[in-house]
Design an enzyme around this catalytic site. Structure first.
Site, PDB file in Angstrom:
ATOM      1  N   TYR A  53     -26.420 -37.022  55.896  1.00 41.23           N
ATOM      2  CA  TYR A  53     -25.726 -36.829  57.168  1.00 41.23           C
ATOM      3  C   TYR A  53     -25.583 -35.342  57.489  1.00 41.23           C
ATOM      4  O   TYR A  53     -25.287 -34.527  56.612  1.00 41.23           O
ATOM      5  CB  TYR A  53     -24.344 -37.488  57.149  1.00 41.23           C
ATOM      6  CG  TYR A  53     -24.365 -38.993  57.207  1.00 41.23           C
ATOM      7  CD1 TYR A  53     -25.552 -39.692  57.409  1.00 41.23           C
ATOM      8  CD2 TYR A  53     -23.193 -39.727  57.058  1.00 41.23           C
ATOM      9  CE1 TYR A  53     -25.564 -41.078  57.452  1.00 41.23           C
ATOM     10  CE2 TYR A  53     -23.201 -41.118  57.122  1.00 41.23           C
ATOM     11  CZ  TYR A  53     -24.387 -41.783  57.303  1.00 41.23           C
ATOM     12  OH  TYR A  53     -24.391 -43.161  57.359  1.00 41.23           O
ATOM     13  N   SER A 211     -22.613 -49.664  62.722  1.00 38.88           N
ATOM     14  CA  SER A 211     -22.891 -49.793  64.160  1.00 38.88           C
ATOM     15  C   SER A 211     -22.215 -51.036  64.734  1.00 38.88           C
ATOM     16  O   SER A 211     -22.852 -51.848  65.394  1.00 38.88           O
ATOM     17  CB  SER A 211     -24.401 -49.848  64.438  1.00 38.88           C
ATOM     18  OG  SER A 211     -24.668 -49.695  65.819  1.00 38.88           O
ATOM     19  N   LEU A 213     -20.374 -51.390  67.203  1.00 37.96           N
ATOM     20  CA  LEU A 213     -20.330 -51.410  68.670  1.00 37.96           C
ATOM     21  C   LEU A 213     -21.726 -51.309  69.272  1.00 37.96           C
ATOM     22  O   LEU A 213     -21.866 -51.033  70.471  1.00 37.96           O
ATOM     23  CB  LEU A 213     -19.443 -50.270  69.190  1.00 37.96           C
ATOM     24  CG  LEU A 213     -18.015 -50.251  68.658  1.00 37.96           C
ATOM     25  CD1 LEU A 213     -17.225 -49.120  69.288  1.00 37.96           C
ATOM     26  CD2 LEU A 213     -17.318 -51.592  68.908  1.00 37.96           C
ATOM     27  N   ALA A 214     -22.746 -51.538  68.457  1.00 31.34           N
ATOM     28  CA  ALA A 214     -24.137 -51.535  68.934  1.00 31.34           C
ATOM     29  C   ALA A 214     -24.468 -50.257  69.692  1.00 31.34           C
ATOM     30  O   ALA A 214     -25.054 -50.281  70.777  1.00 31.34           O
ATOM     31  CB  ALA A 214     -24.416 -52.763  69.795  1.00 31.34           C
ATOM     32  N   GLY A 215     -24.095 -49.129  69.101  1.00 26.58           N
ATOM     33  CA  GLY A 215     -24.404 -47.854  69.712  1.00 26.58           C
ATOM     34  C   GLY A 215     -23.715 -47.600  71.037  1.00 26.58           C
ATOM     35  O   GLY A 215     -24.151 -46.755  71.825  1.00 26.58           O
ATOM     36  N   LEU A 218     -21.286 -52.316  73.207  1.00 21.60           N
ATOM     37  CA  LEU A 218     -20.142 -53.230  73.154  1.00 21.60           C
ATOM     38  C   LEU A 218     -18.815 -52.513  73.389  1.00 21.60           C
ATOM     39  O   LEU A 218     -17.761 -53.083  73.166  1.00 21.60           O
ATOM     40  CB  LEU A 218     -20.115 -53.943  71.797  1.00 21.60           C
ATOM     41  CG  LEU A 218     -21.346 -54.781  71.476  1.00 21.60           C
ATOM     42  CD1 LEU A 218     -21.312 -55.261  70.026  1.00 21.60           C
ATOM     43  CD2 LEU A 218     -21.442 -55.984  72.426  1.00 21.60           C
ATOM     44  N   GLY A 220     -17.685 -51.251  76.332  1.00 22.29           N
ATOM     45  CA  GLY A 220     -17.341 -51.161  77.745  1.00 22.29           C
ATOM     46  C   GLY A 220     -18.278 -50.272  78.528  1.00 22.29           C
ATOM     47  O   GLY A 220     -17.857 -49.541  79.428  1.00 22.29           O
TER      48      GLY A 220
END
Length: 322
Positions: A53, A211, A213-215, A218, A220
């Protein structure tokens, strides 16, 4: 904050895991330190990182940021369950990556130096290494554990059969084996339900979804675009692919009265074997917002509607056979 056992172990960790991948590339060191301090204030004890990272080969940028934060003292290291990963190339020589015994030894020592600590709580294989037998992998991990340099071993991006093979090899050596698996798992990516989650349940691994929030899909995204927020070309392409589902999902979240990101995290917390989704806040405000997910309670009706929007899988082989 809620806490749970990491898989079958006696180790308790927060039900949200602080992901640090943004520390360095997107978040300054000063802000990264502030986010980690705030995480402790919120009760988040479980931090995840990796030697690669920071994305500057061989530098371990993010681990160094964490190490300088630990060095401030004040109980920062003692209150943190730190998980890091190895596999990616940290140099240009043949043994500067993957899971050979040589690289495991070198990578562990390098991560310890960068993070200014004497042990790693959960040492994770970032990817399966098809060229290294599990006998070699476990022998190297056993040595590190005997030396007190690591406490637990985890995997990331393993298939169900990889988990089974790893565990059976560890069992023959009378070793604890894997205690966790990091998988790409969210409402749009539900493939782990076929075999990875059943393997985790059977062998007692805690699942750590990355992930969640699917990148950002998800989180908003439609609302944000309507308010003038920009989106990358990749994000726009992914949104076009899933627009119908995202529209229905955000409408459901409006009915529930909760932020889409928190609903996505709350859903993961209901799933079998899941210990803690990895959240990757770039700011303290984002971090503060995610803690709400622990308070969101999705009833059977809401869960059924989510499954209608994002169909999942039955356990294999029933999903594709009888």
């Amino acid at each position: 904050m809620e806490y749970g056992q990491l898989g079958r172990t006696g180790l308790k960790v927060s039900r949200l895991c602080l992901g640090t991948m943004n520390f360095g590339p997107q978040t300054t060191e000063e802000d990264s330190h502030a986010i980690m301090d705030r995480a402790h204030e919120l009760g988040i004890s479980f931090f995840d990182t990796a030697n690669v990272y920071g994305w500057k080969k061989g530098e371990g940028v993010t681990e160094n940021i964490i190490g300088r934060w630990f060095a401030k003292g004040g109980g920062r290291r003692e209150r943190t369950v730190i998980a890091t990963k190895l596999y990616g190339d940290m140099g240009d020589w043949p043994n500067d990556g993957r899971l050979s015994a040589l690289n495991i030894r070198r990578a562990a020592d390098a991560s310890l130096r960068r993070m200014q600590t004497d042990h790693i709580d959960v040492y994770q294989a970032h990817h399966i290494d098809r060229d290294t037998p599990f006998e070699e992998f476990w022998e190297a991990m056993e040595v590190l554990r005997q030396q007190g340099k690591i406490l637990y071993v985890g995997s990331s991006n393993f298939a169900g059969w990889h988990i089974a093979k790893a565990q059976e090899t560890a069992r023959r050596r009378n070793f604890l084996g894997l205690v966790s698996e990091q998988s790409h798992y969210n409402l749009l990516v539900r493939a782990p339900e076929l075999e990875v989650i059943p393997a985790c349940e059977d062998y007692g691994l805690g699942l750590i979804p990355w992930s969640p929030l699917a990148g950002g899909l998800l989180a908003g995204i439609l609302r944000k675009i309507d308010k003038g927020r920009s989106a990358t070309d990749h994000m726009v392409a992914e949104l076009d692919k899933h627009r119908d589902k995202i529209e229905r999902y955000e409408a459901l979240c409006d009915e529930i009265g909760e932020d889409p990101a928190n609903v996505a995290l709350a859903w993961l917390l209901t799933r079998p074997a899941v210990t803690a989704p990895i959240i990757g806040p770039r700011t303290i405000a984002q971090l503060d917002g995610t803690v709400r997910a622990l308070e969101v309670r999705l009833d059977d009706k809401a869960l059924a509607r989510i499954d209608e929007i994002f169909p999942g899988y039955r356990t294999a082989p029933e999903e594709y056979a009888w």
